[in-house]
Write a protein that holds these residues in place. Structure first.
Motif, short mmCIF file in Angstrom:
data_model
loop_
_atom_site.label_atom_id
_atom_site.label_comp_id
_atom_site.label_asym_id
_atom_site.label_seq_id
_atom_site.Cartn_x
_atom_site.Cartn_y
_atom_site.Cartn_z
N PRO A 163 0.84 -1.21 0.00
CA PRO A 163 0.00 0.00 0.00
C PRO A 163 0.87 1.25 0.00
N ASP A 164 0.41 2.28 -0.67
CA ASP A 164 1.16 3.53 -0.74
C ASP A 164 1.22 4.20 0.63
N GLY A 165 2.37 4.82 0.93
CA GLY A 165 2.51 5.64 2.13
C GLY A 165 2.81 4.89 3.39
N VAL A 166 2.87 3.58 3.37
CA VAL A 166 3.13 2.82 4.60
C VAL A 166 4.62 2.49 4.74
N VAL A 167 5.23 2.04 3.67
CA VAL A 167 6.67 1.73 3.68
C VAL A 167 7.34 2.52 2.56
N ASP A 168 8.63 2.86 2.74
CA ASP A 168 9.31 3.60 1.69
C ASP A 168 9.70 2.66 0.55
N GLU A 169 10.12 3.26 -0.55
CA GLU A 169 10.37 2.48 -1.77
C GLU A 169 11.47 1.45 -1.58
N ARG A 170 12.51 1.82 -0.84
CA ARG A 170 13.63 0.90 -0.66
C ARG A 170 13.20 -0.32 0.14
N LEU A 171 12.40 -0.10 1.19
CA LEU A 171 11.92 -1.22 1.98
C LEU A 171 10.97 -2.10 1.16
N ALA A 172 10.12 -1.46 0.36
CA ALA A 172 9.19 -2.22 -0.48
C ALA A 172 9.94 -3.09 -1.49
N ARG A 173 11.02 -2.54 -2.06
CA ARG A 173 11.83 -3.34 -3.00
C ARG A 173 12.42 -4.55 -2.30
N SER A 174 12.90 -4.35 -1.07
CA SER A 174 13.49 -5.46 -0.33
C SER A 174 12.45 -6.53 0.00
N TRP A 175 11.25 -6.12 0.38
CA TRP A 175 10.19 -7.10 0.65
C TRP A 175 9.85 -7.89 -0.61
N HIS A 176 9.81 -7.20 -1.76
CA HIS A 176 9.56 -7.90 -3.02
C HIS A 176 10.64 -8.95 -3.27
N ARG A 177 11.92 -8.57 -3.05
CA ARG A 177 13.01 -9.53 -3.28
C ARG A 177 12.89 -10.71 -2.32
N SER A 178 12.53 -10.44 -1.07
CA SER A 178 12.39 -11.51 -0.07
C SER A 178 11.30 -12.49 -0.49
N MET A 179 10.16 -11.95 -0.94
CA MET A 179 9.07 -12.80 -1.36
C MET A 179 9.47 -13.60 -2.60
N ALA A 180 10.20 -12.97 -3.54
CA ALA A 180 10.63 -13.66 -4.75
C ALA A 180 11.60 -14.79 -4.43
N ALA A 181 12.30 -14.69 -3.29
CA ALA A 181 13.23 -15.75 -2.88
C ALA A 181 12.51 -16.93 -2.24
N GLY A 182 11.18 -16.82 -2.11
CA GLY A 182 10.41 -17.92 -1.54
C GLY A 182 10.27 -17.89 -0.05
N LEU A 183 10.58 -16.76 0.57
CA LEU A 183 10.48 -16.66 2.03
C LEU A 183 9.08 -16.23 2.44
N ALA A 184 8.67 -16.65 3.63
CA ALA A 184 7.38 -16.27 4.20
C ALA A 184 7.64 -15.56 5.52
N PRO A 185 6.91 -14.46 5.83
CA PRO A 185 7.17 -13.70 7.05
C PRO A 185 7.17 -14.55 8.31
N THR A 186 6.28 -15.53 8.39
CA THR A 186 6.19 -16.35 9.60
C THR A 186 7.03 -17.61 9.52
#
Length: 644
Positions: free
Chosen positions: A24-47
């Protein structure tokens, strides 16, 4: 620490990313959002758990060996950083370019928690293995980042607050990551700044070590900034191409990393390399004020190690080759005794051999020690000078060895590192060591034997590594025989003894004068009137170089607009009187020798005394100095020669 989104908002944003593929816009900055995208693409799950990736003993040894230079230059800086965060439940971490942890220093209370999430040597903190985290994200973004609490992609890492900065080589290559990780409840707003500054310190040490065979320019907008962590450093080939730089240097010259290896110095600075070298040879290590082509002014200090001087071109083959130089050679103005001392010291500068510099007060012992440090492999590390005769005896122990918080009444609440630990990795210079109290000599001897320091109030010793240079105007061997200086300490510090000549004993007075004037008046060339050279060179100079430099500094200040020559009128009156009386006494003695038969020594003595008193206008002390005898001896001779 910067303000972050509330925990719930972060979790909702991360869940929306998992559900829709968008944050969602305005919650996380662009750099953090890019990192979350990379983490998800690596097959990781938050929990979920981190992807297991830990180096074997063999691969860890290989990685440590390949990063030997990075480790060697990072460890002293990491130890310094850890002292700043020691009581904040933190760990200081060095990772290689793949995110593998190579070295850690941790608060014992926090280490157990850190090990549970694999903040240990050999563990990988690449984003693909640990999700969003300061080390992995700094690697991916190649910039300093801070990841706080629930900004970590894996919830199991949410108790951490981490700040990391990349470490770059002279050519912009990523060498590793420096990180400070701690409990998110103890996060501090200045941690990112601290780790970024520490990374710059490591980069500067690396570029100086890696570019020893290159000409180096040290740059800053103010001359006082040269030598600080904020200076820019540029490495040049012998034909003027920029072949290396730190980030500050590139910014000051308005260049990017891609310009390294593809830019001539003349393209950015309004100067030619041969002009810079020529000025450096005339005035070694003297800051030069230069201009960028856009008109902005910078102060530049040239550093040229022995192997870096360009070879003479064919057109200069008939001329002598330009002499190799280092910081010691830059001080060499031709005196054979001084050069011999420098040559001896230079041979041991890279070896674990302490150097003892002897010489009268004012001959330049500390200047020699600083040049020795700058000529050795520890040149990028601290040079810590301590005058053992200037520190009150009641403070010298805490000043040298440091103290822990609450060690005594009036102690700083965060303790004090101590000068010995400040010198770790560099050079410790103990000036006037002969004045050190005997009780402190005993503690210093223990430090030199065990290579550890125990701060006041601490129960645990801390390892230290420094080159030792000592200086004294007293005869330590005789003091050791008398028992006023410990013999075992004398033998420990006396690895190599060099004796610096007094100014009156030096054969390079004219060249030395030229160099001093160049240092004292960098903005315009000042020379000494030819008629002054002989009387100044014949003067005894009891204060040696310190006194002579003070006289020349005052003389330069007396110059009026348009004047560039120091004459009699610019010298202090007392010195003019001493030089004039000395010349008259010498002339009188010479004339007397010519007309007087040498057999009548009593008459010769009487006439010499009479001439000296007349030249000194009855000043007994001045006449005695010109005759080379004490005032008491002169009084006695006057009494015995008086008519009865």
């Amino acid at each position: 620490m910067r303000q972050t989104s509330p925990l719930l908002a972060l979790r909702q944003a991360r869940q929306q990313l998992l559900d829709t593929g968008h944050c969602p816009d305005g919650v996380v900055d662009e750099r953090l959002a890019r990192s979350w995208h990379r983490s998800m693409a690596a097959g990781l799950a938050p929990t979920g758990r981190a992807a297991t990736d830990h180096a074997t003993s063999h691969s860890l040894r290989q990685a440590l060996a390949s990063s030997h230079a990075l480790l060697a230059h990072s460890r002293p800086v990491m130890e310094y950083v850890f002292e700043q965060v020691r009581h904040s439940q933190s760990v200081v971490v060095l990772a290689d370019p793949q995110g593998m942890l190579m070295h850690t220093l941790g608060d014992p209370y926090f280490v157990d928690k850190a090990e549970r999430v694999a903040l240990t040597r050999g563990a990988s903190w690449h984003e693909a293995h640990r999700g969003t985290n300061a080390i992995g994200t700094a690697l991916a973004e190649c910039s300093a980042v801070e990841i706080h609490g629930s900004e970590h992609f894996l919830e199991r890492n949410g108790f951490l607050t981490c700040a990391a900065s990349p470490i770059l080589s002279a050519t912009g290559e990523l060498m590793g990551i420096l990180d400070i990780s701690g409990d998110h409840r103890n996060g501090h707003a200045h941690t990112l700044g601290l780790v970024s500054t520490a990374a710059r310190m490591i980069e500067n040490r690396l570029i100086v070590a890696a570019c020893k065979r290159n000409i180096r320019l040290h740059l800053h907008a103010q001359p006082e900034g040269l030598g600080s962590v904020a200076e820019g450093i540029i490495a040049l080939s012998d034909d003027g191409w920029i072949v290396g730089a730190n980030r500050v240097g590139l910014a000051l010259l308005q260049l990017g990393a891609g310009d390294v290896g593809a830019t001539l110095l003349e393209r950015v600075l309004d100067v030619r390399l041969d002009d810079l070298l020529s000025r450096h040879k005339r005035r070694p290590l003297q800051p030069q004020q230069l201009r960028l082509h856009n008109g902005r002014s910078l102060f530049v200090q040239l550093h040229v190690d022995a192997a870096a001087w360009p070879a003479p071109t064919a057109s200069l083959a008939v001329a002598p080759a330009m002499a190799a130089t280092d910081a010691l050679a830059a001080l060499d103005t031709g005196d054979a005794r001084w050069r011999s001392a420098a040559d001896k010291a230079r041979r041991v500068v890279a070896k674990p051999i302490p150097v003892l510099i002897q010489g009268e007060s004012g001959v330049g012992k500390e200047l020699f020690a600083r040049a020795l440090h700058a000529s050795g492999p520890r040149c990028a590390a601290p040079f810590v000078a301590i005058n053992c005769g200037a520190i009150p005896e009641s403070l010298i122990e805490s000043e040298l060895f440091g103290y822990v918080a609450g060690a005594f009444t009036g102690a700083r609440k965060d303790g004090n590192l101590g000068r010995l630990r400040e010198a770790d990795g560099g050079t410790l210079f103990l000036d006037e060591i002969g004045d050190m109290p005997l009780a402190l000599q005993t503690r210093l001897l223990r430090v030199l034997q065990e290579r550890t320091v125990t701060p006041v109030g601490a129960g645990k010793a801390v390892p230290v590594d420094f080159a030792l240079v000592c200086a004294t105007h007293s005869k330590l061997a005789e003091a050791a025989e008398r028992g006023t200086f410990r013999q075992d300490l004398y033998y420990r510090i006396n690895g190599l003894t060099v004796q610096l000549p007094a100014l009156r004993e030096r054969s390079d007075f004219a060249a030395l004068t030229e160099r001093l004037l160049a240092e004292l008046s960098p903005e315009c060339e000042v020379q000494l009137a030819p008629e002054l050279l002989t009387p100044l060179g014949s003067y005894a100079w009891p204060g040696n170089l310190r006194q002579y430099a003070s006289v020349l500094r005052t003389a330069c200040a007396m110059l009026q607009g348009g004047e560039d020559t120091v004459g009699w009128e610019h010298l202090p009156d007392d010195l003019v009187e001493a030089l004039t009386c000395g010349a008259q006494a010498t002339q009188a003695a010479t004339a007397l020798v010519r007309v007087q038969a040498p057999q009548n020594l009593q008459a010769l003595s009487r006439v010499a005394i009479q001439q000296a008193l007349e030249a000194a206008r009855g000043n007994i002390s001045l006449a005695a100095r010109q005759l080379g005898i004490s005032r008491q001896t002169l009084y006695r001779k006057l009494h015995t020669q008086a008519p009865h």
